[in-house]
Design a protein around this motif. Structure first.
Motif, short mmCIF file in Angstrom:
data_model
loop_
_atom_site.label_atom_id
_atom_site.label_comp_id
_atom_site.label_asym_id
_atom_site.label_seq_id
_atom_site.Cartn_x
_atom_site.Cartn_y
_atom_site.Cartn_z
N PRO A 256 0.81 -1.23 0.00
CA PRO A 256 0.00 0.00 0.00
C PRO A 256 0.84 1.28 0.00
O PRO A 256 0.45 2.29 -0.58
CB PRO A 256 -0.82 -0.12 1.29
CG PRO A 256 -0.93 -1.59 1.53
CD PRO A 256 0.37 -2.17 1.06
N LYS A 257 1.99 1.25 0.65
CA LYS A 257 2.84 2.44 0.70
C LYS A 257 3.64 2.64 -0.59
O LYS A 257 4.49 3.54 -0.66
CB LYS A 257 3.77 2.37 1.91
CG LYS A 257 3.08 2.70 3.22
CD LYS A 257 4.07 2.81 4.37
CE LYS A 257 3.43 3.42 5.63
NZ LYS A 257 2.32 2.64 6.17
N ALA A 258 3.38 1.80 -1.59
CA ALA A 258 3.98 2.00 -2.92
C ALA A 258 2.92 2.29 -3.97
O ALA A 258 3.22 2.38 -5.16
CB ALA A 258 4.78 0.75 -3.33
N ASP A 259 1.67 2.48 -3.53
CA ASP A 259 0.56 2.65 -4.47
C ASP A 259 0.66 3.94 -5.28
O ASP A 259 0.07 4.04 -6.37
CB ASP A 259 -0.78 2.60 -3.73
CG ASP A 259 -1.19 1.18 -3.35
OD1 ASP A 259 -0.55 0.24 -3.85
OD2 ASP A 259 -2.14 1.03 -2.55
N ASP A 260 1.37 4.95 -4.78
CA ASP A 260 1.53 6.19 -5.53
C ASP A 260 2.57 6.07 -6.65
O ASP A 260 2.78 7.03 -7.40
CB ASP A 260 1.95 7.33 -4.59
CG ASP A 260 0.84 7.72 -3.62
OD1 ASP A 260 -0.34 7.58 -3.99
OD2 ASP A 260 1.16 8.16 -2.50
N GLY A 261 3.21 4.92 -6.72
CA GLY A 261 4.27 4.75 -7.71
C GLY A 261 5.59 5.32 -7.26
O GLY A 261 6.55 5.41 -8.05
N LEU A 262 5.68 5.72 -5.99
CA LEU A 262 6.91 6.29 -5.43
C LEU A 262 7.18 5.65 -4.08
O LEU A 262 6.26 5.40 -3.31
CB LEU A 262 6.77 7.81 -5.26
CG LEU A 262 6.50 8.63 -6.52
CD1 LEU A 262 6.19 10.07 -6.16
CD2 LEU A 262 7.68 8.57 -7.48
N THR A 263 8.46 5.41 -3.80
CA THR A 263 8.85 4.82 -2.51
C THR A 263 9.97 5.65 -1.87
O THR A 263 9.70 6.60 -1.15
CB THR A 263 9.29 3.35 -2.69
OG1 THR A 263 10.42 3.28 -3.61
CG2 THR A 263 8.15 2.50 -3.24
N LEU A 264 11.21 5.35 -2.17
CA LEU A 264 12.33 6.09 -1.59
C LEU A 264 12.41 7.52 -2.10
O LEU A 264 13.14 8.35 -1.53
CB LEU A 264 13.65 5.36 -1.89
CG LEU A 264 13.87 4.03 -1.16
CD1 LEU A 264 15.15 3.35 -1.66
CD2 LEU A 264 13.92 4.23 0.35
N SER A 265 11.67 7.84 -3.15
CA SER A 265 11.67 9.21 -3.66
C SER A 265 10.35 9.93 -3.37
O SER A 265 10.10 11.01 -3.88
CB SER A 265 11.91 9.21 -5.18
OG SER A 265 10.79 8.68 -5.88
#
Length: 419
Positions: free
Chosen positions: A140-149
């Protein structure tokens, strides 16, 4: 062929290669010493065992519905053991964090070495080294298509902690198994359409990586690697972790650089990049795969690029600096067969490279005798390397030729069909 026929063919091949200054016994010794890191995610279509609710995301697709995908860690390990029995030579296993083997759900920023201890005990019994990857997708915390950035500091910190935790697991693998674990960082971060600000996400990614990798870990046990990508599903217009970004990062931070054969433009090949980046990056990790039009991760074939990759490693004497791994996931065929076909093809390409008359070729090139160079390159393709491969399989007590298919079909009928 019978055992005697295989040995006889090898002895004849050995004499032929000697005429070109190639020692087949030495080539086989090097082949036996060079591990191929076999990726676990072919066995279950990149689903993992974190939670039954985990949905595949991050621009990754495994297409097909062949029966028998592994549903538990024990099933996956059994399937890999079957594949090992049909593949000669030295192997490693590459794990993603979602292949956690715990009795309860553990959030990714909380994973610990004990959650992978069953993998380590299994690897000890199998005589394997293990590699590792933090999983920065299908969450779920990668659903925006962004993680470390990601612009949200809380989300970014979650993924930083996940990478930190993953490094401790990788270090644990290295200490327990006596061989350094390569931990590769790949993120799906990017945008579907043209961004206005390309710089800020990259600045955030560099900062996140610096924080995640700040703790020094003995490279005897653990090595960090970073992996670029040109584009992905949902990130067609812009990828934060581009080739230029990660090459510069690896060169300035001292990490390893991972080159994936499917992560570049269709007219680019990683075989041409190996020697170039080796001047600036000490350790390289390869994801050998077969892209078809895009990063589709088809089973490795014995094609021109796979052979070219292995030739570049051997010609430039980089075997001690390059970790060879595989990355494909085909759910349309028997998954064990996919491992066997892909890994054996990678090994065949490496053997053929080891049997190339490199010194004679370099001598001709240095003398500007390009006629001899071209002629010898082309003649070398026809040298009896296949007889040496068959002998290698015989030595390692695995099926010679296509005989392995019968074992796979039997396993499918008796084991996979019951799942």
């Amino acid at each position: 062929m019978s055992k005697d026929q295989i040995i006889s063919a090898y002895e004849q091949a050995k004499k032929t290669f000697e005429k070109y200054g190639v020692n087949t016994d030495q080539a086989l010794e090097l082949l036996n010493q060079t591990p191929i890191s076999m990726h676990c995610w072919q066995g279950d279509d990149v689903r993992g065992f974190e939670s039954p609710e985990t949905a595949l995301s991050g621009g990754i697709q495994a297409t097909g519905n062949h029966p028998g995908a592994a549903k538990t860690p024990d099933q996956l390990r059994a399937d890999m053991e079957k594949a090992f029995s049909l593949i000669p030579g030295k192997k490693r296993v590459n794990l993603h964090a979602i292949y956690i083997d715990a009795d309860e759900f553990v959030e990714r920023d909380q994973i610990k070495p004990e959650h992978f201890d069953r993998w380590v005990q299994w690897a000890k019994k199998q005589g394997l080294g293990l590699d590792f990857n933090p999983t920065l997708f299908s969450h779920p915390k990668a659903d925006d298509g962004l993680t470390l950035s990601h612009p949200n500091e809380e989300i970014r910190q979650f993924w930083i902690e996940h990478v930190k935790a993953s490094r401790k697991i990788s270090e644990y693998f290295g200490r327990e198994l006596g061989t350094a674990s390569f931990m590769n960082i790949w993120i799906p971060d990017g945008m579907k359409d043209q961004p206005v600000d390309r710089l800020s996400p990259r600045a955030r990614l560099a900062d996140s990586l610096d924080k995640a990798l700040a703790e020094k870990i003995d490279p005897t046990f653990h090595k960090d690697a970073v992996e670029s990508k040109l584009f992905g599903i949902g990130a067609e217009a812009y990828t934060v972790g581009s080739n230029e970004f990660y090459l510069a990062y690896a060169a300035t931070r001292g990490t390893a650089l991972c080159l994936d054969a499917g992560h570049f433009h269709p007219t680019e090949v990683i075989s041409d990049k190996i020697s170039a980046v080796s001047l600036y990056v000490n350790d390289l990790q390869l994801h050998v795969t077969r892209p078809v039009r895009w990063d589709s991760d088809h089973v490795v074939s014995f094609d021109d690029e796979t052979q070219a990759i292995m030739r570049e490693i051997v010609r430039n004497k980089l075997l001690d600096r390059v970790a060879i791994g595989l990355d494909f996931f085909d759910a349309s065929i028997n998954r064990i067969a996919a491992w066997v076909i892909g890994t054996r093809n990678a090994q065949k390409a490496l053997l053929k490279a080891l049997l190339e008359p490199v010194e004679a070729l370099k001598t001709a090139e240095q003398a500007f005798d390009y006629t001899t160079r071209l002629g010898l390159i082309e003649e070398a393709h026809s040298l009896p390397w296949a007889a040496v491969w068959d002998y290698h399989c015989l030595q390692n007590e695995v099926p010679v030729g296509f005989d392995w298919i019968n074992d796979v079909k039997d396993y499918e009928a008796t084991i996979l069909a019951t799942r």
